[in-house]
Design a protein around this motif. Structure first.
Motif, PDB file in Angstrom:
ATOM      1  N   GLY A  86       0.785  -1.223   0.000  1.00 44.33           N
ATOM      2  CA  GLY A  86       0.000   0.000   0.000  1.00 44.33           C
ATOM      3  C   GLY A  86       0.818   1.275   0.000  1.00 44.33           C
ATOM      4  N   ARG A  87       0.186   2.332  -0.504  1.00 49.13           N
ATOM      5  CA  ARG A  87       0.843   3.640  -0.591  1.00 49.13           C
ATOM      6  C   ARG A  87       0.697   4.451   0.674  1.00 49.13           C
ATOM      7  N   ASN A  88      -0.130   3.994   1.602  1.00 49.28           N
ATOM      8  CA  ASN A  88      -0.379   4.730   2.843  1.00 49.28           C
ATOM      9  C   ASN A  88      -0.848   3.728   3.892  1.00 49.28           C
ATOM     10  N   THR A  89      -1.075   4.217   5.110  1.00 52.60           N
ATOM     11  CA  THR A  89      -1.448   3.296   6.179  1.00 52.60           C
ATOM     12  C   THR A  89      -2.867   2.764   6.009  1.00 52.60           C
ATOM     13  N   PHE A  90      -3.730   3.474   5.268  1.00 49.07           N
ATOM     14  CA  PHE A  90      -5.086   2.967   5.044  1.00 49.07           C
ATOM     15  C   PHE A  90      -5.047   1.771   4.095  1.00 49.07           C
ATOM     16  N   GLU A  91      -4.290   1.896   3.008  1.00 51.92           N
ATOM     17  CA  GLU A  91      -4.115   0.744   2.116  1.00 51.92           C
ATOM     18  C   GLU A  91      -3.294  -0.338   2.805  1.00 51.92           C
ATOM     19  N   LEU A 147      -7.690   1.512   9.755  1.00 49.90           N
ATOM     20  CA  LEU A 147      -8.596   2.505  10.307  1.00 49.90           C
ATOM     21  C   LEU A 147     -10.041   2.072  10.067  1.00 49.90           C
ATOM     22  N   LEU A 148     -10.850   2.073  11.123  1.00 50.54           N
ATOM     23  CA  LEU A 148     -12.252   1.716  10.964  1.00 50.54           C
ATOM     24  C   LEU A 148     -12.963   2.758  10.105  1.00 50.54           C
ATOM     25  N   HIS A 149     -13.882   2.286   9.249  1.00 50.38           N
ATOM     26  CA  HIS A 149     -14.522   3.187   8.296  1.00 50.38           C
ATOM     27  C   HIS A 149     -15.783   2.544   7.732  1.00 50.38           C
ATOM     28  N   GLY A 217     -22.885  -0.701   3.144  1.00 51.99           N
ATOM     29  CA  GLY A 217     -21.883   0.350   3.053  1.00 51.99           C
ATOM     30  C   GLY A 217     -21.839   1.293   4.230  1.00 51.99           C
ATOM     31  N   THR A 218     -22.873   1.298   5.054  1.00 56.33           N
ATOM     32  CA  THR A 218     -22.895   2.180   6.220  1.00 56.33           C
ATOM     33  C   THR A 218     -22.290   1.525   7.460  1.00 56.33           C
ATOM     34  N   LEU A 219     -21.918   0.263   7.379  1.00 59.15           N
ATOM     35  CA  LEU A 219     -21.358  -0.445   8.531  1.00 59.15           C
ATOM     36  C   LEU A 219     -19.903  -0.041   8.756  1.00 59.15           C
ATOM     37  N   TRP A 220     -19.563   0.254  10.013  1.00 58.79           N
ATOM     38  CA  TRP A 220     -18.167   0.525  10.361  1.00 58.79           C
ATOM     39  C   TRP A 220     -17.409  -0.797  10.438  1.00 58.79           C
ATOM     40  N   HIS A 221     -16.229  -0.825   9.832  1.00 57.51           N
ATOM     41  CA  HIS A 221     -15.435  -2.051   9.773  1.00 57.51           C
ATOM     42  C   HIS A 221     -14.001  -1.687   9.424  1.00 57.51           C
TER      43      HIS A 221
END
Length: 295
Positions: A86-91, A147-149, A217-221
């Motif tokens: 990944g290019r960042n911590t989210f990826e 990161l949860l999202h 799509g609205t679920l945090w995960h």
């Protein structure tokens, strides 16, 4: 007295006449209706149970939809294509991702249009829903939790609201307590503006190879931390309402030869479909006309 086929019935507008906004909810070309998906083959009782869990918790685990042999075929096809992290911590700095999957391998097709998944999408989203993203995700040992999202958080529509998208995460390797299993927050699909807190229940989607977790799509995960000594391979397919912009521009990244080769369900979800009255048109016509020409 019979009516001429060229004249409207009494009380009806002539063919081609749009005299109210209600007329714009119809397929103006009147030739390419929404077709039934392969999800119609799933017994209604099975879909009822899946959908009840989805409405209650925001997610449901669908067990053992693929055989071990099918998982091995996917693993063999995608592993040589995983050449960067990944290019960042989210990826994920220690997470390998593969995009534009359909044009690189056809091994994941069965995941995209699995009838058990489409049966849920048929109930959750409007007809001619779209494939929003398809990725292979390989979480390497030592990766931190993601990161949860919520997946449809990029759409600027206030919460709480119905989901605009849905996602599947397929276990190609077993998802265990310590190797990066997807973490879901049950009930968080109903939240408004609040964010996850330390006391919120978290569930790891522990499941066997060939199973998938389906969530709205609205679920945090988020992806879990991989504290094991082995990589954890998964495939994720995301879907969205037919009037939204997908995350991946599949009409640009997928060649017409590939589009011709995939199933009608996938072809429709790639954008070769119309959301009435004319969203998705090309030069005023249905995009499937493009498939009559060269790639």
């Amino acid at each position: 007295m019979s009516h001429s086929p060229h004249l409207p019935e009494p009380g009806h507008s002539p063919v081609g006449t749009i005299d109210s906004l209600d007329g714009l909810h119809a397929d103006l070309a009147r030739r390419h209706k929404a077709t039934e998906s392969s999800g119609t083959a799933v017994p209604e009782a099975v879909v009822d149970a899946d959908f009840a869990a989805l409405r209650r918790d925001g997610y449901v685990i669908l067990d053992n939809l693929l055989t071990e042999a099918e998982c091995q075929d996917i693993r063999a096809a995608v592993t040589p294509l995983l050449d960067r992290t990944g290019r960042n911590t989210f990826e994920g700095r220690l997470t390998q991702r593969l995009y534009s999957v359909l044009d690189k391998t056809r091994a994941c097709d069965r995941l995209v249009d699995h009838p058990r998944v489409l049966a849920l999408l048929d109930r959750l989203l409007m007809p001619n829903y779209l494939l929003s993203q398809l990725q292979v995700i390989n979480i390497l040992p030592g990766e931190n939790p993601q990161l949860l999202h919520p997946d449809d958080g990029m759409y600027p529509i206030p919460r709480p609201r119905p989901p605009l998208s849905a996602a599947t995460v397929w276990a190609i390797d077993a998802f265990t307590e310590d190797n990066g299993a997807t973490v879901v927050l049950p009930g968080s699909q109903l939240w408004g503006d609040r964010r996850p807190e330390d006391g919120d229940a978290r569930v790891k989607a522990v499941m066997s190879p060939g199973s998938c977790v389906f969530f709205v799509g609205t679920l945090w995960h988020g992806g879990g931390a991989n504290a094991s000594d082995r990589a954890r391979l998964a495939v994720t397919a995301q879907y969205c309402e037919p009037w939204l912009r997908p995350q991946e521009a599949f009409t640009l990244s997928t060649t017409r030869d590939t589009v011709r080769a995939v199933t009608e369900d996938i072809r429709r979800m790639l954008g070769y479909s119309i959301h009435p009255p004319f969203l998705g048109m090309v030069d005023g016509m249905h995009p499937k006309r493009l498939l009559d020409g060269s790639s």
